[in-house]
Motif scaffolding. Structure first.
Motif, PDB file in Angstrom:
ATOM      1  N   ILE A   1      -8.433   2.339  -3.173  1.00 43.38           N
ATOM      2  CA  ILE A   1      -7.692   1.137  -3.557  1.00 43.38           C
ATOM      3  C   ILE A   1      -7.543   1.043  -5.068  1.00 43.38           C
ATOM      4  O   ILE A   1      -6.464   0.721  -5.589  1.00 43.38           O
ATOM      5  CB  ILE A   1      -8.402  -0.129  -3.020  1.00 43.38           C
ATOM      6  CG1 ILE A   1      -8.307  -0.202  -1.496  1.00 43.38           C
ATOM      7  CG2 ILE A   1      -7.789  -1.392  -3.637  1.00 43.38           C
ATOM      8  CD1 ILE A   1      -6.904  -0.328  -0.964  1.00 43.38           C
TER       9      ILE A   1
ATOM     10  N   LYS B   1      -0.181   0.154 -11.350  1.00 44.52           N
ATOM     11  CA  LYS B   1       0.448  -0.788 -10.437  1.00 44.52           C
ATOM     12  C   LYS B   1      -0.463  -1.983 -10.204  1.00 44.52           C
ATOM     13  O   LYS B   1      -1.688  -1.881 -10.308  1.00 44.52           O
ATOM     14  CB  LYS B   1       0.738  -0.112  -9.086  1.00 44.52           C
ATOM     15  CG  LYS B   1       1.616   1.122  -9.173  1.00 44.52           C
ATOM     16  CD  LYS B   1       1.740   1.788  -7.811  1.00 44.52           C
ATOM     17  CE  LYS B   1       2.550   3.080  -7.902  1.00 44.52           C
ATOM     18  NZ  LYS B   1       2.630   3.760  -6.583  1.00 44.52           N
TER      19      LYS B   1
ATOM     20  N   LYS C   1      -6.946   6.818   0.896  1.00 46.97           N
ATOM     21  CA  LYS C   1      -6.670   6.537  -0.509  1.00 46.97           C
ATOM     22  C   LYS C   1      -7.697   5.562  -1.072  1.00 46.97           C
ATOM     23  O   LYS C   1      -8.229   4.717  -0.351  1.00 46.97           O
ATOM     24  CB  LYS C   1      -5.263   5.939  -0.672  1.00 46.97           C
ATOM     25  CG  LYS C   1      -4.142   6.872  -0.259  1.00 46.97           C
ATOM     26  CD  LYS C   1      -2.788   6.202  -0.416  1.00 46.97           C
ATOM     27  CE  LYS C   1      -1.644   7.135  -0.026  1.00 46.97           C
ATOM     28  NZ  LYS C   1      -0.317   6.469  -0.156  1.00 46.97           N
TER      29      LYS C   1
ATOM     30  N   ASP D   1      -7.442   3.397  -7.173  1.00 44.56           N
ATOM     31  CA  ASP D   1      -6.493   4.392  -7.680  1.00 44.56           C
ATOM     32  C   ASP D   1      -5.058   3.934  -7.436  1.00 44.56           C
ATOM     33  O   ASP D   1      -4.150   4.287  -8.194  1.00 44.56           O
ATOM     34  CB  ASP D   1      -6.719   5.751  -7.001  1.00 44.56           C
ATOM     35  CG  ASP D   1      -7.981   6.442  -7.478  1.00 44.56           C
ATOM     36  OD1 ASP D   1      -8.495   6.054  -8.558  1.00 44.56           O
ATOM     37  OD2 ASP D   1      -8.464   7.355  -6.777  1.00 44.56           O
ATOM     38  N   GLU D   2      -4.862   3.164  -6.379  1.00 39.29           N
ATOM     39  CA  GLU D   2      -3.515   2.707  -6.024  1.00 39.29           C
ATOM     40  C   GLU D   2      -3.064   1.547  -6.908  1.00 39.29           C
ATOM     41  O   GLU D   2      -1.912   1.505  -7.340  1.00 39.29           O
ATOM     42  CB  GLU D   2      -3.479   2.282  -4.554  1.00 39.29           C
ATOM     43  CG  GLU D   2      -3.632   3.423  -3.568  1.00 39.29           C
ATOM     44  CD  GLU D   2      -2.536   4.455  -3.695  1.00 39.29           C
ATOM     45  OE1 GLU D   2      -1.350   4.069  -3.718  1.00 39.29           O
ATOM     46  OE2 GLU D   2      -2.860   5.661  -3.787  1.00 39.29           O
ATOM     47  N   ILE D   3      -3.953   0.585  -7.143  1.00 40.52           N
ATOM     48  CA  ILE D   3      -3.574  -0.589  -7.937  1.00 40.52           C
ATOM     49  C   ILE D   3      -4.684  -0.941  -8.921  1.00 40.52           C
ATOM     50  O   ILE D   3      -5.873  -0.711  -8.661  1.00 40.52           O
ATOM     51  CB  ILE D   3      -3.263  -1.823  -7.060  1.00 40.52           C
ATOM     52  CG1 ILE D   3      -4.409  -2.129  -6.098  1.00 40.52           C
ATOM     53  CG2 ILE D   3      -1.940  -1.638  -6.326  1.00 40.52           C
ATOM     54  CD1 ILE D   3      -4.190  -3.406  -5.283  1.00 40.52           C
TER      55      ILE D   3
ATOM     56  N   TRP E   1      -3.597   1.881   3.173  1.00 38.16           N
ATOM     57  CA  TRP E   1      -3.999   2.832   2.140  1.00 38.16           C
ATOM     58  C   TRP E   1      -5.385   3.398   2.449  1.00 38.16           C
ATOM     59  O   TRP E   1      -5.621   4.604   2.318  1.00 38.16           O
ATOM     60  CB  TRP E   1      -4.005   2.154   0.775  1.00 38.16           C
ATOM     61  CG  TRP E   1      -2.639   1.846   0.247  1.00 38.16           C
ATOM     62  CD1 TRP E   1      -1.463   2.408   0.630  1.00 38.16           C
ATOM     63  CD2 TRP E   1      -2.319   0.902  -0.776  1.00 38.16           C
ATOM     64  NE1 TRP E   1      -0.405   1.875  -0.092  1.00 38.16           N
ATOM     65  CE2 TRP E   1      -0.915   0.947  -0.968  1.00 38.16           C
ATOM     66  CE3 TRP E   1      -3.055   0.017  -1.552  1.00 38.16           C
ATOM     67  CZ2 TRP E   1      -0.257   0.147  -1.888  1.00 38.16           C
ATOM     68  CZ3 TRP E   1      -2.407  -0.784  -2.482  1.00 38.16           C
ATOM     69  CH2 TRP E   1      -1.019  -0.715  -2.645  1.00 38.16           C
TER      70      TRP E   1
END
Length: 315
Positions: free
Chosen positions: A232, A184, A230, A234-236, A225
């Motif tokens: 960051i 993402k 979470k 790993d998220e985007i 996040w």
């Protein structure tokens, strides 16, 4: 009239402090409109125009300004207002967007105002998706609050010049392109036209796109996040952000991210219609990783691939 912009080059210190300056003008009506001063090269009285047969209906003609041929866009007509046949005072605002120079035919040019991005608000949702505004603000004139509409110039230009989102075959790195699937990116821009250009380009790679319409929304999303524990990164994969946005500009957004240890290593590309060495200096000052002028699909892909390549090599 050009003297109104004589000190523009000395105002760049406003950027990065979450401030901006707007050039206020009218379109042969009582309404007030604005664009950011940093997009403006000059303001002059309407010169004689040379009409080009077959040109876009929103193009009034070509102006010759000191040997340069500059297309002049009837801004009133371009944003869907009834044509007035250029009644009363007429000026052209010469601007530079996305590495091109064009002029906008307007009425009276009023003045320049200095504001904070917190004074700038998104247009009300009730105006619908087809409006030509990126934001609104208010000015007090003679004790009366006046609404100012900030024009989405990128949308105006996109309806005249068809921005291509096709990716050149020789740009794609076949060794890594399949690794985009499932990843993402975050796009932060107040212009729906600009967001769509990035989304439609990078989604061809299999990237999932998350959108935010201003810097504050993006910052709150990133913080949420982090608050959930979470990572960051790993998220985007990365974030593309505009420079100019309501409530919080891209420079301030980057500054806030770099000063939060939970997300300071997020890869950030400034993607803006503002161009030149000034922006490159601001990118270095606030800590962006890359600077990109808007509407260059191949360059968007190259930046995303460089980031992905770096991630893969670090494992």
């Amino acid at each position: 009239m050009a003297t109104i912009l004589d000190s523009v080059d000395q105002r760049t210190q406003l950027v990065g402090e979450n401030r901006l300056e707007l050039l206020i003008f009218q379109l042969h009506s009582a309404q007030l409109f604005a664009i950011n001063v940093f997009k403006v090269k000059e303001v002059v009285k309407l010169p004689k125009l040379n009409v080009l047969p077959g040109s876009h209906p929103n193009i009034s003609g070509i102006a010759n300004i000191r040997g340069a041929s500059i297309p002049v866009i009837d801004l009133r007509q371009a944003i869907g207002m009834r044509s007035t046949e250029h009644e009363g005072e007429c000026n052209i605002i010469i601007t530079e967007y996305n590495r091109t120079v064009q002029a906008f035919l307007v009425g009276q040019v009023m003045n320049i105002v200095n504001l904070t991005w917190r004074d700038i608000q998104p247009p009300p949702k009730q105006v619908g998706k087809n409006n030509y505004l990126t934001a609104i603000t208010k000015l007090n004139r003679d004790g009366v609050d006046r609404l100012v509409s900030i024009i989405d110039v990128e949308k105006v230009l996109a309806e005249i010049v068809d921005y291509d989102i096709q990716i050149s075959d020789d740009v794609l790195d076949n060794a890594i392109v399949n690794h985009f699937h499932g990843r993402k990116i975050l796009i932060v821009d107040d212009s729906s036209t600009a967001r769509a250009q990035i989304r439609d380009t990078l989604s061809q790679l299999g990237l999932e796109v998350i959108e935010a319409s201003d810097g504050l929304k993006a910052l709150n999303l990133l913080k949420s996040w982090c608050d959930q524990g979470k990572s960051i990164n790993d998220e985007i994969l990365m974030m593309f952000t505009d420079a100019e946005m309501p409530e919080m500009d891209g420079y301030r957004l980057t500054h806030e991210i770099r000063n939060d240890p939970r997300m300071r290593d997020l890869h950030i590309a400034l993607n803006t219609s503002l161009s030149g060495s000034f922006n490159e200096a601001m990118v270095e000052k606030v800590g962006c990783d890359r600077f990109i002028s808007k509407f260059q699909p191949d360059l968007l892909v190259e930046v995303a691939q460089d980031r992905l390549r770096s991630v893969l090599q670090s494992r």
